[in-house]
Write a protein that holds these residues in place. Structure first.
Motif, PDB file in Angstrom:
ATOM      1  N   ASN A 102       0.805  -1.224   0.000  1.00 48.28           N
ATOM      2  CA  ASN A 102       0.000   0.000   0.000  1.00 48.28           C
ATOM      3  C   ASN A 102       0.838   1.274   0.000  1.00 48.28           C
ATOM      4  O   ASN A 102       0.291   2.386   0.010  1.00 48.28           O
ATOM      5  N   LEU A 103       2.157   1.106  -0.011  1.00 47.69           N
ATOM      6  CA  LEU A 103       3.034   2.274  -0.132  1.00 47.69           C
ATOM      7  C   LEU A 103       3.023   2.727  -1.588  1.00 47.69           C
ATOM      8  O   LEU A 103       3.205   1.919  -2.507  1.00 47.69           O
ATOM      9  N   GLN A 104       2.817   4.002  -1.808  1.00 54.73           N
ATOM     10  CA  GLN A 104       2.802   4.533  -3.167  1.00 54.73           C
ATOM     11  C   GLN A 104       4.229   4.865  -3.603  1.00 54.73           C
ATOM     12  O   GLN A 104       4.932   5.587  -2.900  1.00 54.73           O
ATOM     13  N   ILE A 105       4.666   4.333  -4.730  1.00 52.90           N
ATOM     14  CA  ILE A 105       6.003   4.628  -5.238  1.00 52.90           C
ATOM     15  C   ILE A 105       5.936   5.897  -6.086  1.00 52.90           C
ATOM     16  O   ILE A 105       5.386   5.901  -7.200  1.00 52.90           O
ATOM     17  N   ALA A 106       6.457   6.984  -5.545  1.00 57.63           N
ATOM     18  CA  ALA A 106       6.396   8.272  -6.243  1.00 57.63           C
ATOM     19  C   ALA A 106       7.416   8.346  -7.374  1.00 57.63           C
ATOM     20  O   ALA A 106       7.268   9.137  -8.301  1.00 57.63           O
ATOM     21  N   GLY A 107       8.466   7.526  -7.262  1.00 56.61           N
ATOM     22  CA  GLY A 107       9.488   7.520  -8.302  1.00 56.61           C
ATOM     23  C   GLY A 107      10.811   7.036  -7.750  1.00 56.61           C
ATOM     24  O   GLY A 107      10.952   6.822  -6.541  1.00 56.61           O
ATOM     25  N   TYR A 108      11.779   6.856  -8.640  1.00 57.93           N
ATOM     26  CA  TYR A 108      13.123   6.464  -8.217  1.00 57.93           C
ATOM     27  C   TYR A 108      14.129   6.834  -9.294  1.00 57.93           C
ATOM     28  O   TYR A 108      13.766   7.014 -10.467  1.00 57.93           O
ATOM     29  N   HIS A 109      15.383   6.948  -8.889  1.00 58.55           N
ATOM     30  CA  HIS A 109      16.462   7.272  -9.825  1.00 58.55           C
ATOM     31  C   HIS A 109      17.765   6.771  -9.230  1.00 58.55           C
ATOM     32  O   HIS A 109      17.958   6.797  -8.016  1.00 58.55           O
ATOM     33  N   ASP A 110      18.669   6.322 -10.107  1.00 61.17           N
ATOM     34  CA  ASP A 110      19.965   5.866  -9.609  1.00 61.17           C
ATOM     35  C   ASP A 110      20.793   7.047  -9.118  1.00 61.17           C
ATOM     36  O   ASP A 110      20.402   8.210  -9.254  1.00 61.17           O
ATOM     37  N   GLY A 111      21.944   6.737  -8.532  1.00 67.28           N
ATOM     38  CA  GLY A 111      22.780   7.774  -7.940  1.00 67.28           C
ATOM     39  C   GLY A 111      23.761   8.424  -8.885  1.00 67.28           C
ATOM     40  O   GLY A 111      24.628   9.190  -8.437  1.00 67.28           O
ATOM     41  N   PHE A 112      23.632   8.171 -10.170  1.00 62.62           N
ATOM     42  CA  PHE A 112      24.561   8.724 -11.159  1.00 62.62           C
ATOM     43  C   PHE A 112      23.840   9.773 -12.005  1.00 62.62           C
ATOM     44  O   PHE A 112      23.118   9.443 -12.952  1.00 62.62           O
ATOM     45  N   PHE A 113      24.006  11.025 -11.611  1.00 60.72           N
ATOM     46  CA  PHE A 113      23.317  12.103 -12.305  1.00 60.72           C
ATOM     47  C   PHE A 113      24.125  13.391 -12.162  1.00 60.72           C
ATOM     48  O   PHE A 113      25.019  13.499 -11.323  1.00 60.72           O
ATOM     49  N   ASP A 114      23.784  14.361 -12.974  1.00 61.92           N
ATOM     50  CA  ASP A 114      24.465  15.651 -12.980  1.00 61.92           C
ATOM     51  C   ASP A 114      23.904  16.520 -11.857  1.00 61.92           C
ATOM     52  O   ASP A 114      22.724  16.884 -11.870  1.00 61.92           O
ATOM     53  N   TRP A 115      24.754  16.866 -10.902  1.00 63.22           N
ATOM     54  CA  TRP A 115      24.303  17.645  -9.748  1.00 63.22           C
ATOM     55  C   TRP A 115      23.848  19.048 -10.139  1.00 63.22           C
ATOM     56  O   TRP A 115      23.108  19.687  -9.403  1.00 63.22           O
ATOM     57  N   ASP A 116      24.328  19.539 -11.267  1.00 64.28           N
ATOM     58  CA  ASP A 116      23.956  20.888 -11.695  1.00 64.28           C
ATOM     59  C   ASP A 116      22.636  20.902 -12.449  1.00 64.28           C
ATOM     60  O   ASP A 116      22.121  21.965 -12.806  1.00 64.28           O
ATOM     61  N   SER A 117      22.088  19.727 -12.724  1.00 64.66           N
ATOM     62  CA  SER A 117      20.790  19.638 -13.389  1.00 64.66           C
ATOM     63  C   SER A 117      19.692  19.586 -12.337  1.00 64.66           C
ATOM     64  O   SER A 117      19.853  18.992 -11.279  1.00 64.66           O
ATOM     65  N   ASN A 118      18.563  20.217 -12.631  1.00 67.11           N
ATOM     66  CA  ASN A 118      17.448  20.221 -11.684  1.00 67.11           C
ATOM     67  C   ASN A 118      16.439  19.117 -11.978  1.00 67.11           C
ATOM     68  O   ASN A 118      15.360  19.088 -11.394  1.00 67.11           O
ATOM     69  N   MET A 119      16.782  18.202 -12.892  1.00 68.70           N
ATOM     70  CA  MET A 119      15.833  17.171 -13.297  1.00 68.70           C
ATOM     71  C   MET A 119      15.327  16.354 -12.105  1.00 68.70           C
ATOM     72  O   MET A 119      14.129  16.160 -11.925  1.00 68.70           O
ATOM     73  N   ILE A 120      16.261  15.858 -11.291  1.00 64.93           N
ATOM     74  CA  ILE A 120      15.883  15.024 -10.142  1.00 64.93           C
ATOM     75  C   ILE A 120      15.063  15.829  -9.147  1.00 64.93           C
ATOM     76  O   ILE A 120      14.007  15.386  -8.678  1.00 64.93           O
ATOM     77  N   GLN A 121      15.551  17.014  -8.824  1.00 63.22           N
ATOM     78  CA  GLN A 121      14.854  17.852  -7.865  1.00 63.22           C
ATOM     79  C   GLN A 121      13.443  18.181  -8.325  1.00 63.22           C
ATOM     80  O   GLN A 121      12.491  18.136  -7.539  1.00 63.22           O
ATOM     81  N   ASP A 122      13.297  18.499  -9.612  1.00 60.76           N
ATOM     82  CA  ASP A 122      11.976  18.835 -10.149  1.00 60.76           C
ATOM     83  C   ASP A 122      11.038  17.627 -10.106  1.00 60.76           C
ATOM     84  O   ASP A 122       9.840  17.765  -9.822  1.00 60.76           O
ATOM     85  N   GLU A 123      11.592  16.450 -10.377  1.00 62.87           N
ATOM     86  CA  GLU A 123      10.777  15.229 -10.359  1.00 62.87           C
ATOM     87  C   GLU A 123      10.274  14.939  -8.952  1.00 62.87           C
ATOM     88  O   GLU A 123       9.103  14.578  -8.758  1.00 62.87           O
ATOM     89  N   ILE A 124      11.157  15.113  -7.969  1.00 58.46           N
ATOM     90  CA  ILE A 124      10.751  14.879  -6.576  1.00 58.46           C
ATOM     91  C   ILE A 124       9.696  15.896  -6.154  1.00 58.46           C
ATOM     92  O   ILE A 124       8.671  15.545  -5.555  1.00 58.46           O
ATOM     93  N   LYS A 125       9.931  17.160  -6.478  1.00 58.73           N
ATOM     94  CA  LYS A 125       8.982  18.206  -6.083  1.00 58.73           C
ATOM     95  C   LYS A 125       7.613  17.981  -6.711  1.00 58.73           C
ATOM     96  O   LYS A 125       6.571  18.138  -6.059  1.00 58.73           O
ATOM     97  N   LYS A 126       7.600  17.572  -7.974  1.00 58.67           N
ATOM     98  CA  LYS A 126       6.341  17.366  -8.686  1.00 58.67           C
ATOM     99  C   LYS A 126       5.552  16.191  -8.114  1.00 58.67           C
ATOM    100  O   LYS A 126       4.319  16.236  -8.023  1.00 58.67           O
TER     101      LYS A 126
END
Length: 243
Positions: free
Chosen positions: A129-153
């Motif tokens: 019953n836990l809702q999976i909001a999303g996931y991403h591996d640990g290899f990403f560009d820290w200067d990109s806001n893609m991950i942050q935007d996905e989490i916020k959304k």
């Protein structure tokens, strides 16, 4: 709530039990309060004392709890004992369980792609019953806001960050202001354990507070990291001797 804090080498620990902190976090999630929690062991404390930027990020946390028997021993040495060790992996499990019971949502960030995928697959089965909001591996560009935007959304209630020390706490502290809600917690190698790529110490080793020794036996390459523990305890003894 017990507001008592214990200073362990300039890191302020909340004097709480696992039950205490679970109750606190559950209430904050229900109220949509944004929370940054650090599960700190001697390695984190020693790194913070050698890296001012990291220390400042740790100090931004709402709660710092003792994950590591060394922290408990150190607090006893200076005569200000913390009540109990709260393993980060066990706290994560409790939060996932509570999340499934309460229909919370969770986001998982870190580890290799195949590891985080396997971990999420396992979590779906164990906590249906836990809702999976999303996931991403640990290899990403820290200067990109893609991950942050996905989490916020996706607005998750739980955000587990498995980037290891010091990256996970640095990532959370750097981006925390961008989010409106959620419990952010660094969980180290927990995804590997959930995925089954790394085995946790048997229960008897856990009860004897010897998980560190079990990991060292299984991964001898960790010996340099393990040197932190005696150095940490020496620092605590020096503090006691100075009165």
């Amino acid at each position: 709530m017990n507001e008592t804090k214990i200073n362990v080498l300039n890191v302020m620990f909340n004097s709480v039990t696992k039950e205490n902190i679970l109750n606190i976090l559950t209430k904050r999630i229900a109220e949509n309060k944004k929370t940054f929690l650090v599960t700190a062991n001697p390695e984190i404390v020693m790194h913070a004392n050698s890296d001012q930027g990291y220390m400042e990020n740790i100090q931004k946390a709402d709660y710092v709890i003792a994950d590591g028997i060394g922290i408990i021993i150190g607090s006893k040495i200076i005569g200000q004992p913390l009540p109990e060790r709260i393993p980060g992996f066990e706290l994560m499990q409790e939060l996932l369980k509570k999340g499934s019971e309460s229909n919370w949502s969770a986001y998982f960030l870190g580890a290799k792609q195949e590891v985080v995928e396997k971990a999420v697959e396992t979590i779906r089965k164990q906590y249906p019953n836990l809702q999976i909001a999303g996931y991403h591996d640990g290899f990403f560009d820290w200067d990109s806001n893609m991950i942050q935007d996905e989490i916020k959304k996706s607005k998750p209630d739980l955000i587990f960050v498995a980037l290891g020390l010091p990256r996970q706490e640095n990532f959370i502290a750097k981006n925390l202001a961008k989010f409106d809600k959620g419990l952010f917690i660094g969980v180290g190698g927990s995804f590997d354990v959930i995925a089954g790529t790394v085995k946790r110490a048997p229960v008897i080793w856990q009860k004897l507070n010897l998980e560190w020794l079990y990991r060292l036996i299984k991964q001898p390459s960790r010996w340099r990291r393990m040197l932190v523990l005696p150095l940490f305890l020496i620092r605590m003894l020096k503090i006691k001797l100075k009165g």
